[in-house]
Scaffold this active site. Structure first.
Site, PDB file in Angstrom:
ATOM      1  CG  ASP A  16     -57.846   3.444 -42.390  1.00 44.44           C
ATOM      2  OD1 ASP A  16     -58.970   3.194 -41.928  1.00 44.44           O
ATOM      3  OD2 ASP A  16     -57.655   3.984 -43.493  1.00 44.44           O
ATOM      4  CB  SER A  31     -60.799   5.652 -48.281  1.00 42.59           C
ATOM      5  OG  SER A  31     -61.224   6.605 -47.349  1.00 42.59           O
ATOM      6  CG  HIS A  76     -61.713   2.666 -44.167  1.00 40.45           C
ATOM      7  ND1 HIS A  76     -60.523   3.346 -44.199  1.00 40.45           N
ATOM      8  CD2 HIS A  76     -62.541   3.312 -45.025  1.00 40.45           C
ATOM      9  CE1 HIS A  76     -60.624   4.362 -45.028  1.00 40.45           C
ATOM     10  NE2 HIS A  76     -61.842   4.376 -45.550  1.00 40.45           N
TER      11      HIS A  76
END
Length: 1089
Positions: A14, A273, A49
């Site tokens: 990621d 996600s 994220h």
């Protein structure tokens, strides 16, 4: 199964990481730059994220910070910062796999940031198009499960070309769709054509153990969609991609986790996600509990469609924020359930409906995965030799196959060559195990069936007789060719697995499967191919019954207690040897099981005729109300003695409607004083003679079908008065009373005791007995409240004009004779052995008691007084009414307020509050006067706090609904019988709130057959009984509900056998009592057995 804290490594590919966040320390972080530059040991700020994803998987639990990951203990997180390109994805997967991670999470789509393939060197594969083959080959060398987010395009993902709609979001799960979507602007025409050609070759490759590349990758990839709350239900998030490519859905809306803004920062995010790391965390839990699981087994354990219960997990509910997150505790049993397909949780993981790809390659049993009810077993084959060390050696040319087993016959093969390799089997089933030697022309050595249970051990040893290898000897009870042993526990010795006498092994069949206590159940053995059976010895717990020559026939048994009971059947052959023992655990349930769902369910309360008074069930338990006004504390009726016509009226306190009017004797006995007992029945004293009468509540099933016509004949209103023939004092009791709710008519007579006249005192004690006395003589009678029999009578030092009983059992009465023409207070001990006269400063007429234990009195004039019951003489206080100069009746409410009836000569009810300073009573405060009907002689308070006055002169009653300002009080007037003249307890408030503070709960249940035997009443307390509280339980039975009215309650003891309780219907009553406000016993469940 392994320990919950076994270390498991998870990779996260990621961007947006921090190396040392306070709630998750990364074990290793690889930071890659665009163009292949790597910058290790550098925070990757302000993307959020990656840190958010990693936190969902493994954030630290119970550290008082932030949140808790799905798999917080022993989870090692490896993070790889990618540029989100295809090659970046492969590089991250390859790097994480090099760290021997078992699970890799990818929560981003296939962005392909590079402008063209021509401008970038693909150093991680042999050619530009070989990444698919590279990935597939990597997954043959590294056993890795890739968990991938489905994407947030709100697409179905089922368009043509296959999965094209979600192509940018489903790499690497969807190689085929990815290849079909290649665009010319990614490179030169020549490059694109070469790419498509290479893809075509890759997708047709079958050199991976004979499995196409596409299927191999899919069997190692789990695609995750997102769940959210839609219309208060859990459903697919609006943004989530869906369709047949999705393997599983998990929570992904409003998830709270870590941020990379700083080492102490957190944030909430939504998307697939967030759903993907939820699934990665559950997979990590499964590996902790069972490290032997392969990546492919993990994939299909969690993603097998149609038929497995939704997987859930105990992760804290992120939708509510942070408070509960750090309360999560590691639980080994939960982790073991994860590995076997169970996880208890607050949120579901819902399985998508999709085509299943080649799951047979890992030797799993599809039915096992579909059911979600697994046992994981491994079988090692050994030959037993007495001269060998440890008495055994491993056999290399013997193989074990597993077959279905139905109706005593071996079915199709579901697994082969299982020795030493863990396999999944559906639990609670019987299987046939076939042992063969050799592969080319196998020799079947033996076959046998045995039962696989839920908690079966993971390790078995199969000992063989194999003459070819020198394995000889009789190792089994019946001379069969092998014996199966199982490990008793990790590192412990093996024990023999119970075997049946042949492949056709029986099982116990119970009808019903969950028997009910005291109800006959049937037990039999399923049909088998047994021969030569002499008998079956059945054992039901400690009860043993042998049945001869009855294999396959049912045996009847009645269990006498609830709980888990071991039932076994020993199969005995004609030589009196036990050839097999079949065991089953049976859960015996109560006839009626009452829990929190019952206590607060209006529909169930109606079904079972539940009647609750003064009982708070709002929390799903039985308890007394903790504060004033929580519930009605008395029955919803008020009883009015109509002196001028010899009747008593029953009114609904909510509506004022007269529900019934009853004669109190043959002719007019001039009824005046009333008292309501603990069960809602009313007792009334007849002033013209020495009798008292009891009337019951039809609404509470207290009336008796005396004429046996199957119905209760009773008054239905003020104009429906049933006849009562005969004369007062004729000794006939209620024989001639037509109304079947008239229950007792008692003449007060006893040898050596003055016969009372002009009955003016009637009161109830905590045993529900009645005390009655008259105005013209000094004598008191104690009467059994159920049978009407006189318990005791005594002469006293004073007469009785009105009375009540305090919580200590003392009788207090207004005594208006024998004291020089002045009214005094008369106190009589509960056993009637002593009485004393007390001067309270006024000529007493009316009398009441408040919740603090103070006695209040009125005179026919302007004054009223009070004193402490424990110290009458030293605490007397006298007060004057405001705005009124006459009084008769007096009453108090649950707040301690005082209400005074203005007498025959006025039309008001006065209202006063008590004043306290530093907790001590210091006086009263006038609230106001309420104008009611003409001549209010009596006043009473109902369970809702409404005040009632009986208006003698205009034959009405007035209901005062109090308000914060007296002027706003609502006053209603209702007609009753002629000349209502009572000023004692008309609602039961005194006995239920002061004499014996209590709440009652009653219900009626059906045993379905006449003369059903009810044996026990069992209840569960939330905690031990607080001091000063008690729980009483009562029961009565009959073969019809009508007959229950004539049956008498019998007190029952917890979990003790009740004698003689036979009848189709049972009515149970619980009475909770407490001698202090705010303290209560609490019942959480009741079983009838």
């Amino acid at each position: 199964m392994g320990s919950y804290d076994n270390p498991v490594s998870v990779g996260v590919v990621d961007n947006g990481f921090r190396l040392n966040h306070e709630d998750l320390s990364m074990t290793a972080v690889r930071m890659s730059g665009v163009g292949g530059r790597y910058e290790p040991n550098k925070n990757d700020d302000h993307h959020n994220h990656g840190m958010h994803v990693a936190g969902i998987i493994g954030a630290t639990v119970n550290n008082g910070k932030g949140t808790s990951g799905v798999s917080p203990n022993g989870t090692v997180v490896y993070a790889y910062r990618t540029d989100l390109s295809t090659m970046g994805s492969l590089a991250g997967i390859a790097w994480a796999a090099s760290k021997d991670v078992k699970i890799i999470n990818i929560s981003f789509g296939n962005v392909n940031k590079q402008k063209t393939f021509d401008n970038r060197e693909l150093s991680v594969a042999d050619s530009r198009a070989s990444f698919g083959l590279f990935l597939a080959r990597l997954l043959t060398k590294k056993d890795v499960l890739i968990v991938h987010a489905a994407g947030n395009d709100s697409n179905g993902c089922d368009e043509e070309p296959k999965y094209h709609a979600c192509v940018d979001k489903n790499f690497p799960a969807d190689l085929e769709g990815y290849a079909a979507s290649l665009k010319s602007n990614w490179g030169s025409t020549e490059s694109i054509e070469k790419l498509k050609s290479d893809f075509s070759a890759v997708l047709s490759t079958t050199d991976l153990q004979g499995i196409p590349v596409l299927d191999w990758v899919r069997n190692h990839t789990l695609v995750v969609g997102s769940l959210g709350i839609v219309d208060k239900k859990i459903a697919m998030s609006s943004f989530s991609n869906g369709g047949s490519v999705i393997d599983v859905f998990a929570p992904g809306t409003g998830i709270y986790s870590l941020s990379d803004v700083s080492d102490k920062d957190y944030t909430s995010m939504s998307g697939t996600s967030q759903a993907a790391p939820y699934v990665a965390g559950v997979a990590a839990l499964a590996l902790k509990a069972n490290p032997k699981l392969s990546a492919m087994q993990l994939k299909w354990l969690m993603a097998w469609p149609n038929g497995r219960a939704p997987m859930t997990h105990w992760i804290c509910d992120y939708s509510t924020g942070r408070p509960s997150c750090d309360a999560v505790k590691a639980n080994e049993s939960d982790a073991n359930k994860v590995a076997a397909g169970y996880v208890a949780a607050t949120r579901p993981m819902i399985h998508a409906d999709r085509t299943v790809y080649d799951a047979t390659t890992w030797n799993a049993v599809p039915v096992a995965v579909a059911s979600g009810n697994f046992s994981v077993i491994a079988v090692d084959t050994y030959c037993s030799l007495s001269h060998h060390e440890n008495g055994r050696y491993e056999v290399g040319d013997v193989f074990v196959d597993v077959h279905e087993f139905e109706n005593g016959q071996r079915g199709g093969r579901i697994a082969t060559d299982i020795e030493s390799t863990p396999i999944f089997l559906a639990a609670d089933k019987r299987y046939a195990f076939v042992i063969r030697q050799g592969k080319e022309a196998p020799l079947v050595l033996d076959s046998r069936s045995f039962y696989v249970g839920k908690n079966i051990s993971a390790s078995y040893a199969l000992y063989l007789q194999d003459p070819l290898n020198g394995c000889i000897g009789n190792f089994t009870q019946d001379g069969r060719a092998y014996q199966l042993w199982r490990e008793k526990g990790e590192g412990q010795n093996y024990e023999v697995v119970p075997q049946s006498a042949g492949e056709s092994s029986p099982s116990i069949v119970a009808a019903p499967t969950a028997p009910t206590v005291n109800v006959e159940a049937s037990f039999s053995l399923a049909s088998t191919t047994f021969d030569g059976i002499k008998s079956i010895v059945w054992k039901f717990g400690e009860t043993v019954v042998e049945m001869l020559n009855n294999f396959g026939n049912a045996i009847k048994h009645t269990f006498r207690s609830v709980g888990d009971v071991k039932v076994s059947a020993e199969i005995v052959n004609t030589e009196s040897n036990t050839v097999a023992t079949v065991v089953s655990m049976v859960k015996v349930k109560a006839i009626i099981e009452i829990d929190e769902d019952f206590f607060n369910d209006p529909a169930l309360e109606r079904l079972y005729d539940v009647q609750k008074i003064g009982m708070d069930t709002s929390g799903g338990t039985l308890r007394l109300p903790l504060t004033v006004g929580d519930v009605d504390t008395t029955f919803p009726f008020i009883w009015i003695a109509n002196s001028g016509e010899g009747t008593i009226s029953k009114l609904d306190v909510a509506t004022g409607v007269e529900l019934g009017r009853y004669r109190t004797g043959p002719g007019n006995g001039n009824p005046s004083r009333t008292t309501v007992d603990q069960d809602g029945n009313v007792w009334v004293g007849n002033r013209n003679n020495n009798t008292i009468t009891k009337v019951g509540l039809k609404e509470f099933n207290q009336c008796v079908d005396r004429n046996g016509n199957g119905a209760i004949e009773t008054s239905t209103g003020g104009k429906d008065i049933k006849a009562w023939t005969g004369n007062f004092g004729d000794g006939q009791g209620i024989v001639n009373a037509s109304d079947e709710c008239v229950l007792q008519h008692v003449a007060l007579k006893a040898d050596g005791v003055s016969t009372p006249q002009d009955i003016r005192t009637i009161a109830i004690d905590k045993d529900n007995n009645v005390f009655a006395g008259g105005n013209n003589v000094g004598s008191i009678f104690k009467v059994n409240g159920t049978t009407g029999k006189i318990i005791k009578a005594a002469n006293t030092k004073g007469s009785f004009y009105g009375g009540l009983i305090d919580k200590d059992g003392n009788l207090w009465a207004a005594s208006r004779h024998f004291h020089g023409g002045l009214g005094r207070v008369l106190k009589v001990s509960h056993d009637l052995s002593a009485s004393e006269v007390i001067d309270v400063g006024i000529s007493v007429y009316g009398i009441a008691i408040d919740k603090y234990g103070k006695i209040w009195t009125t005179e026919v004039g302007t004054r009223f007084s009070t004193f402490e019951a424990a110290n009458p003489v030293g605490t007397v206080k006298v007060y004057y009414q405001v705005g009124n100069d006459q009084a008769q009746g007096i009453a108090t409410d649950d707040n301690g307020d005082i209400f005074i009836a203005g007498s025959l000569y006025r039309s008001v009810v006065g209202h006063y509050k008590q004043v306290f300073t530093d907790g001590a009573f210091t006086g009263i405060a006038f609230v106001g006067n309420y104008r009611v009907g003409n001549g209010p002689t009596g006043v009473a308070v109902d369970g809702r706090g409404n005040v009632w006055a009986t208006n003698y002169n205009d034959s009405t009653v007035s209901k005062i609904t109090l308000a914060s300002l007296p002027a706003n009080a609502k006053i209603e007037t209702f007609a009753v019988g002629f000349h209502p003249y009572n000023y004692s307890d008309m609602t039961g408030r005194t006995v239920r709130n002061i004499t014996n503070r209590q709440g009652t709960w009653e219900a009626t249940f059906d045993g379905a057959i006449p003369n059903f035997e009810w044996r026990r009443v069992v209840w569960t307390l939330k905690q031990s009984l607080p001091e000063g509280t008690a729980v009483e339980a009562y029961a009565k039975v009959a073969n019809s509900k009508i007959e229950l009215g004539g049956a008498q309650y019998v007190e029952v003891q917890k979990d003790q056998v009740m004698a003689g309780m036979t009848g189709r219907f049972i009515k149970v009553k619980f009475r909770l009592t407490s001698d202090r406000p705010g303290v209560t016993p609490e019942i959480t469940g009741i079983d009838l057995q």
